[in-house]
Write a protein that holds these residues in place. Structure first.
Motif, PDB file in Angstrom:
ATOM      1  N   ILE A 250     -16.450 -33.275 -37.674  1.00  7.80           N
ATOM      2  CA  ILE A 250     -15.533 -34.272 -37.659  1.00  7.80           C
ATOM      3  C   ILE A 250     -16.353 -35.000 -37.912  1.00  7.80           C
ATOM      4  O   ILE A 250     -16.612 -36.987 -38.349  1.00  7.80           O
ATOM      5  CB  ILE A 250     -14.455 -34.301 -37.638  1.00  7.80           C
ATOM      6  CG1 ILE A 250     -13.045 -33.375 -37.689  1.00  7.80           C
ATOM      7  CG2 ILE A 250     -13.896 -35.896 -37.820  1.00  7.80           C
ATOM      8  CD1 ILE A 250     -11.581 -33.426 -36.920  1.00  7.80           C
ATOM      9  N   ILE A 251     -17.489 -35.004 -36.723  1.00  2.95           N
ATOM     10  CA  ILE A 251     -18.243 -36.077 -36.156  1.00  2.95           C
ATOM     11  C   ILE A 251     -19.255 -36.366 -37.444  1.00  2.95           C
ATOM     12  O   ILE A 251     -19.969 -37.482 -37.654  1.00  2.95           O
ATOM     13  CB  ILE A 251     -18.801 -35.745 -34.552  1.00  2.95           C
ATOM     14  CG1 ILE A 251     -17.450 -35.904 -33.433  1.00  2.95           C
ATOM     15  CG2 ILE A 251     -20.096 -36.697 -34.493  1.00  2.95           C
ATOM     16  CD1 ILE A 251     -17.708 -35.700 -32.301  1.00  2.95           C
ATOM     17  N   SER A 252     -19.334 -35.333 -38.033  1.00  2.00           N
ATOM     18  CA  SER A 252     -20.618 -35.169 -38.567  1.00  2.00           C
ATOM     19  C   SER A 252     -20.594 -35.898 -39.954  1.00  2.00           C
ATOM     20  O   SER A 252     -21.672 -36.993 -40.558  1.00  2.00           O
ATOM     21  CB  SER A 252     -21.092 -33.857 -38.948  1.00  2.00           C
ATOM     22  OG  SER A 252     -22.363 -33.985 -39.813  1.00  2.00           O
ATOM     23  N   ARG A 253     -19.141 -35.396 -40.332  1.00  2.00           N
ATOM     24  CA  ARG A 253     -18.996 -36.715 -41.413  1.00  2.00           C
ATOM     25  C   ARG A 253     -18.611 -37.467 -41.791  1.00  2.00           C
ATOM     26  O   ARG A 253     -19.133 -38.372 -42.539  1.00  2.00           O
ATOM     27  CB  ARG A 253     -17.757 -35.784 -42.339  1.00  2.00           C
ATOM     28  CG  ARG A 253     -18.244 -34.082 -42.516  1.00  2.00           C
ATOM     29  CD  ARG A 253     -17.295 -33.718 -43.424  1.00  2.00           C
ATOM     30  NE  ARG A 253     -17.112 -32.348 -43.698  1.00  2.00           N
ATOM     31  CZ  ARG A 253     -16.559 -31.430 -44.802  1.00  2.00           C
ATOM     32  NH1 ARG A 253     -15.700 -31.878 -45.462  1.00  2.00           N
ATOM     33  NH2 ARG A 253     -16.102 -30.293 -44.446  1.00  2.00           N
ATOM     34  N   LEU A 254     -18.244 -37.986 -40.305  1.00  6.86           N
ATOM     35  CA  LEU A 254     -18.212 -39.497 -40.202  1.00  6.86           C
ATOM     36  C   LEU A 254     -19.254 -39.888 -40.003  1.00  6.86           C
ATOM     37  O   LEU A 254     -19.483 -41.963 -40.398  1.00  6.86           O
ATOM     38  CB  LEU A 254     -17.160 -39.633 -38.847  1.00  6.86           C
ATOM     39  CG  LEU A 254     -15.884 -39.282 -38.504  1.00  6.86           C
ATOM     40  CD1 LEU A 254     -14.822 -39.257 -37.424  1.00  6.86           C
ATOM     41  CD2 LEU A 254     -14.680 -40.441 -39.632  1.00  6.86           C
ATOM     42  N   SER A 255     -19.932 -39.742 -39.151  1.00  8.33           N
ATOM     43  CA  SER A 255     -21.315 -40.120 -39.075  1.00  8.33           C
ATOM     44  C   SER A 255     -22.509 -40.945 -40.430  1.00  8.33           C
ATOM     45  O   SER A 255     -23.535 -41.077 -40.488  1.00  8.33           O
ATOM     46  CB  SER A 255     -22.446 -39.526 -38.336  1.00  8.33           C
ATOM     47  OG  SER A 255     -21.924 -38.659 -36.918  1.00  8.33           O
ATOM     48  N   ARG A 256     -21.823 -40.092 -41.757  1.00  7.29           N
ATOM     49  CA  ARG A 256     -22.688 -40.764 -42.622  1.00  7.29           C
ATOM     50  C   ARG A 256     -21.943 -41.530 -43.071  1.00  7.29           C
ATOM     51  O   ARG A 256     -22.647 -42.310 -44.670  1.00  7.29           O
ATOM     52  CB  ARG A 256     -22.681 -39.216 -43.400  1.00  7.29           C
ATOM     53  CG  ARG A 256     -23.123 -37.835 -43.064  1.00  7.29           C
ATOM     54  CD  ARG A 256     -23.058 -36.761 -44.329  1.00  7.29           C
ATOM     55  NE  ARG A 256     -23.717 -36.021 -43.469  1.00  7.29           N
ATOM     56  CZ  ARG A 256     -23.660 -33.873 -44.384  1.00  7.29           C
ATOM     57  NH1 ARG A 256     -22.841 -34.011 -45.149  1.00  7.29           N
ATOM     58  NH2 ARG A 256     -23.630 -33.290 -43.468  1.00  7.29           N
ATOM     59  N   LEU A 257     -20.916 -42.452 -42.861  1.00  2.00           N
ATOM     60  CA  LEU A 257     -20.373 -43.099 -43.732  1.00  2.00           C
ATOM     61  C   LEU A 257     -20.902 -44.370 -42.367  1.00  2.00           C
ATOM     62  O   LEU A 257     -21.055 -44.420 -41.118  1.00  2.00           O
ATOM     63  CB  LEU A 257     -18.759 -43.579 -42.866  1.00  2.00           C
ATOM     64  CG  LEU A 257     -18.139 -41.904 -43.591  1.00  2.00           C
ATOM     65  CD1 LEU A 257     -16.615 -42.073 -42.783  1.00  2.00           C
ATOM     66  CD2 LEU A 257     -17.930 -41.831 -45.000  1.00  2.00           C
ATOM     67  N   ASN A 258     -21.664 -45.198 -42.827  1.00  2.04           N
ATOM     68  CA  ASN A 258     -22.284 -46.216 -42.781  1.00  2.04           C
ATOM     69  C   ASN A 258     -22.090 -47.497 -41.850  1.00  2.04           C
ATOM     70  O   ASN A 258     -22.062 -48.442 -41.992  1.00  2.04           O
ATOM     71  CB  ASN A 258     -23.411 -46.005 -43.181  1.00  2.04           C
ATOM     72  CG  ASN A 258     -22.978 -47.064 -45.348  1.00  2.04           C
ATOM     73  OD1 ASN A 258     -21.721 -47.451 -45.086  1.00  2.04           O
ATOM     74  ND2 ASN A 258     -24.182 -46.953 -46.253  1.00  2.04           N
ATOM     75  N   ASP A 259     -20.362 -47.352 -42.617  1.00  2.00           N
ATOM     76  CA  ASP A 259     -19.871 -48.738 -41.671  1.00  2.00           C
ATOM     77  C   ASP A 259     -19.046 -48.570 -40.700  1.00  2.00           C
ATOM     78  O   ASP A 259     -17.558 -48.621 -40.811  1.00  2.00           O
ATOM     79  CB  ASP A 259     -18.552 -49.359 -42.874  1.00  2.00           C
ATOM     80  CG  ASP A 259     -17.809 -48.313 -43.754  1.00  2.00           C
ATOM     81  OD1 ASP A 259     -17.762 -47.340 -43.338  1.00  2.00           O
ATOM     82  OD2 ASP A 259     -16.985 -48.796 -44.411  1.00  2.00           O
ATOM     83  N   LEU A 260     -18.790 -47.355 -40.122  1.00  2.00           N
ATOM     84  CA  LEU A 260     -18.531 -47.331 -38.761  1.00  2.00           C
ATOM     85  C   LEU A 260     -19.518 -46.736 -37.628  1.00  2.00           C
ATOM     86  O   LEU A 260     -20.365 -46.445 -38.228  1.00  2.00           O
ATOM     87  CB  LEU A 260     -17.779 -45.469 -38.670  1.00  2.00           C
ATOM     88  CG  LEU A 260     -16.322 -45.717 -39.070  1.00  2.00           C
ATOM     89  CD1 LEU A 260     -16.018 -44.061 -39.803  1.00  2.00           C
ATOM     90  CD2 LEU A 260     -15.399 -45.941 -38.567  1.00  2.00           C
ATOM     91  N   THR A 261     -19.695 -46.671 -36.396  1.00  2.00           N
ATOM     92  CA  THR A 261     -20.431 -46.049 -35.451  1.00  2.00           C
ATOM     93  C   THR A 261     -19.758 -45.472 -34.858  1.00  2.00           C
ATOM     94  O   THR A 261     -18.236 -45.176 -34.348  1.00  2.00           O
ATOM     95  CB  THR A 261     -20.667 -47.689 -34.867  1.00  2.00           C
ATOM     96  OG1 THR A 261     -20.961 -48.750 -34.860  1.00  2.00           O
ATOM     97  CG2 THR A 261     -21.166 -47.289 -33.286  1.00  2.00           C
ATOM     98  N   VAL A 262     -20.174 -44.618 -34.912  1.00  2.00           N
ATOM     99  CA  VAL A 262     -19.447 -42.729 -34.328  1.00  2.00           C
ATOM    100  C   VAL A 262     -20.128 -42.465 -33.220  1.00  2.00           C
ATOM    101  O   VAL A 262     -21.598 -41.545 -32.935  1.00  2.00           O
ATOM    102  CB  VAL A 262     -19.979 -42.140 -35.569  1.00  2.00           C
ATOM    103  CG1 VAL A 262     -18.954 -40.837 -35.079  1.00  2.00           C
ATOM    104  CG2 VAL A 262     -19.399 -42.784 -36.535  1.00  2.00           C
ATOM    105  N   ILE A 263     -19.854 -42.166 -32.162  1.00  2.00           N
ATOM    106  CA  ILE A 263     -20.494 -41.411 -30.330  1.00  2.00           C
ATOM    107  C   ILE A 263     -20.399 -40.128 -30.951  1.00  2.00           C
ATOM    108  O   ILE A 263     -19.823 -39.279 -31.461  1.00  2.00           O
ATOM    109  CB  ILE A 263     -18.577 -42.199 -30.142  1.00  2.00           C
ATOM    110  CG1 ILE A 263     -18.621 -43.371 -29.089  1.00  2.00           C
ATOM    111  CG2 ILE A 263     -19.602 -41.290 -28.320  1.00  2.00           C
ATOM    112  CD1 ILE A 263     -19.885 -43.827 -29.435  1.00  2.00           C
ATOM    113  N   SER A 264     -21.968 -39.815 -30.802  1.00  2.00           N
ATOM    114  CA  SER A 264     -22.193 -38.318 -30.549  1.00  2.00           C
ATOM    115  C   SER A 264     -21.132 -37.162 -29.828  1.00  2.00           C
ATOM    116  O   SER A 264     -20.728 -37.675 -28.866  1.00  2.00           O
ATOM    117  CB  SER A 264     -23.471 -38.204 -29.924  1.00  2.00           C
ATOM    118  OG  SER A 264     -23.603 -37.850 -28.569  1.00  2.00           O
ATOM    119  N   ARG A 265     -20.713 -36.764 -30.529  1.00  2.00           N
ATOM    120  CA  ARG A 265     -19.897 -34.270 -29.226  1.00  2.00           C
ATOM    121  C   ARG A 265     -20.829 -34.803 -28.344  1.00  2.00           C
ATOM    122  O   ARG A 265     -19.581 -34.802 -27.197  1.00  2.00           O
ATOM    123  CB  ARG A 265     -20.462 -33.817 -29.895  1.00  2.00           C
ATOM    124  CG  ARG A 265     -19.338 -32.811 -29.666  1.00  2.00           C
ATOM    125  CD  ARG A 265     -19.140 -31.513 -30.543  1.00  2.00           C
ATOM    126  NE  ARG A 265     -18.871 -30.822 -29.610  1.00  2.00           N
ATOM    127  CZ  ARG A 265     -19.271 -29.284 -29.212  1.00  2.00           C
ATOM    128  NH1 ARG A 265     -19.923 -29.495 -28.757  1.00  2.00           N
ATOM    129  NH2 ARG A 265     -18.989 -28.690 -28.592  1.00  2.00           N
TER     130      ARG A 265
END
Length: 516
Positions: free
Chosen positions: A148-163
């Motif tokens: 889920i984190i990996s796929r969210l991280s590909r969205l460039n309109d979100l800041t995603v915290i690493s696992r």
């Protein structure tokens, strides 16, 4: 590595990570620092203190830096070196925990460093609780979270915290607001995964940490047939149910702001809210907001990608006074978005779509559409725009599969009419005119102003011999585009790689009552 003073070590490692981030495609490192006594044996350094640093770096995000309390004490009064607490972290094989801190302004690639002009929404996916604590369930739950984190991280309109930044909170009850403060996020995804025999049950929620509100929830049962297939299905279901809730919350937040306080991201959200109506006034206003977003943050790729899509739609709706010029403009904007972020799936897909349907370069189109799906397999836009290009090349079954996957990835999209219309188009290309009419009618029920749907509906109904219905669809098309003609449409679009298919489409459109 060793340093004489802790502060020198911190400054050095911060500089390394920041430089690595600036290069973007360079070698990315994890780092941990500890201040302790060591034993020297030739070139080797020995002792628990060395082991603590080695074990702590396993908790660091790629591009991140973790410090022990002993290091932090040396920099606590330095205003240039900011830290945030991570709590007590368990050290593998050492049977101890260490109070740890993260060095702020690190270089982790999974966190997009948002400028003040952009202010991207931030989200953390917490470790999923596995019901009975069995190791097999724990690994499965961890794999789902990581994916889920990996796929969210590909969205460039979100800041995603690493696992790795959330691992310290595994299997611990915690207040969402406290977690948000420690992690620096607004949104959390939490979940529980339980297994009973061959059956899995996932419950997941998207939380707004500022008010504790549950924005979206998901409860699904899965059969354990193929572990990886089940994991992919869970991840896809979680994203398709939870992401729309986050984006709806962000749109509501933006709409409450006064124009004077807009960031580039707010302007971008306003544009997305206006584009889907396909009403001329709001649609033109959307272009103004996109321009404001591009001016406000020229390094933020999504507004450039959406501006390219805007020009493509403007031509498709028949509102352009210069279709050829707007086609060039769409291509230039999409290329600019790709230069800013070569993993921007929407930009890659939009460029491919423009190459196919405005320039007739189907080979280049496929190259970029393939890149878009590889960059982000969860991008519904990449699959949707791929569907009609594949279909236009005579690969209708692949086009149908791509359109169905796009709809599955985004079942609550505010622009759902496009998904239905594209499904209608690819079924028409496959010769299934009844299904085409069904999907096209559903799309036009959602948004009767979508002229691509009206053109395709008239042609599909004509193919079925339903001339009166086709004439009615053509009449609605001409009401929305009074200046529409087959000659103008031929000049601005390349519908198929096979000229005979294009000729048949235009022949049916003419029989429906569209002027030459």
């Amino acid at each position: 590595m060793t340093f004489d003073k802790p502060v020198d070590a911190v400054r050095w490692v911060r500089e390394v990570q920041m430089e690595s981030r600036r290069r973007r495609h360079g070698l990315m490192l994890r780092a941990a620092l500890n201040y302790c006594r060591v034993l020297r044996d030739g070139n080797d350094l020995l002792g628990d203190g060395v082991n603590i640093a080695a074990r702590l770096q396993e908790h660091a995000p790629v591009g991140g830096v973790i410090l022990t309390e002993a290091v932090r004490e040396w920099i606590v009064d330095d205003p240039e070196l900011e830290t945030r607490p991570l709590g007590s972290l368990a050290l593998r094989k050492m049977k101890k925990t260490v109070t740890a801190y993260e060095l702020v302004t690190d270089g982790r690639p999974t966190i997009i460093v948002a400028s003040e002009q952009t202010s991207l929404p931030s989200i953390a996916v917490m470790p999923f609780f596995s019901g009975d604590g069995q190791d097999s369930d724990g690994y499965f739950a961890s794999g789902i979270v990581e994916d889920i984190i990996s796929r969210l991280s590909r969205l460039n309109d979100l800041t995603v915290i690493s696992r790795s930044s959330t691992l310290a909170f595994a299997n611990q009850p915690a207040n969402p607001q406290s977690l948000a403060e420690v992690l620096g996020v607004r949104y959390l995804i939490t979940g529980v995964l339980r297994q009973a025999g061959p059956q899995y049950r996932l419950s997941a929620e998207l939380l707004d940490t500022q008010n504790g509100q549950v924005l979206a929830s998901l409860r699904r049962d899965f059969v354990d047939a193929d572990t990886f297939a089940v994991q992919d299905e869970i991840v896809e279901a979680a994203l398709s149910h939870l992401l729309p809730g986050l984006r709806a919350a962000e749109r509501r937040r933006s709409l409450r702001k006064a124009p004077a306080s807009f960031t580039a991201y707010d302007s971008y959200l306003r544009a997305l809210d206006l584009i889907g109506s396909l009403e001329p006034g709001p649609f033109r206003e959307a272009r103004i907001h996109l321009q404001s977003a591009m001016d406000g943050d020229p390094t933020f790729s999504p507004p450039f990608a959406w501006a390219a899509r805007w020009h493509s739609l403007n031509v498709g709706q028949g509102w352009s006074g210069d279709p050829a010029g707007e086609a060039e403009r769409a291509a230039v904007l999409a290329q600019q978005a790709i230069r800013l972020d070569d993993m921007d799936a929407r930009a890659l897909a939009t460029f491919g779509h423009v190459q196919a349907f405005m320039f007739g370069d189907f080979d280049t189109a496929l190259t970029y559409l393939d890149r878009a799906r590889q960059a982000n397999p969860s991008s519904s836009t990449a699959w949707l725009l791929s569907s009609v290009t594949l279909s236009s090349l005579g690969r209708a079954e692949e086009g149908i599969a791509a359109a169905e996957r796009a709809l599955r990835l985004s079942p609550f999209d505010p622009r759902l009419f496009q998904y239905y219309v594209f499904l209608g188009i690819v079924h028409y290309d496959a010769g299934d005119y009844q299904s085409a009419v069904k999907w096209l009618s559903m799309g036009l029920a959602e948004n009767p102003r979508y002229t691509s749907g009206l053109r395709a509906l008239a042609v599909a109904q004509e193919a079925l011999g339903e001339h009166a219905a086709a004439s009615a669809a053509a009449g609605r098309l001409l009401e929305l585009e009074p200046g529409f003609s087959l000659a103008l449409y031929r000049g601005a679009h390349r519908l198929y790689s096979d000229p005979e298919k294009a000729d048949l489409f235009f022949e049916r459109l003419q029989r429906a009552g569209v002027p030459e």
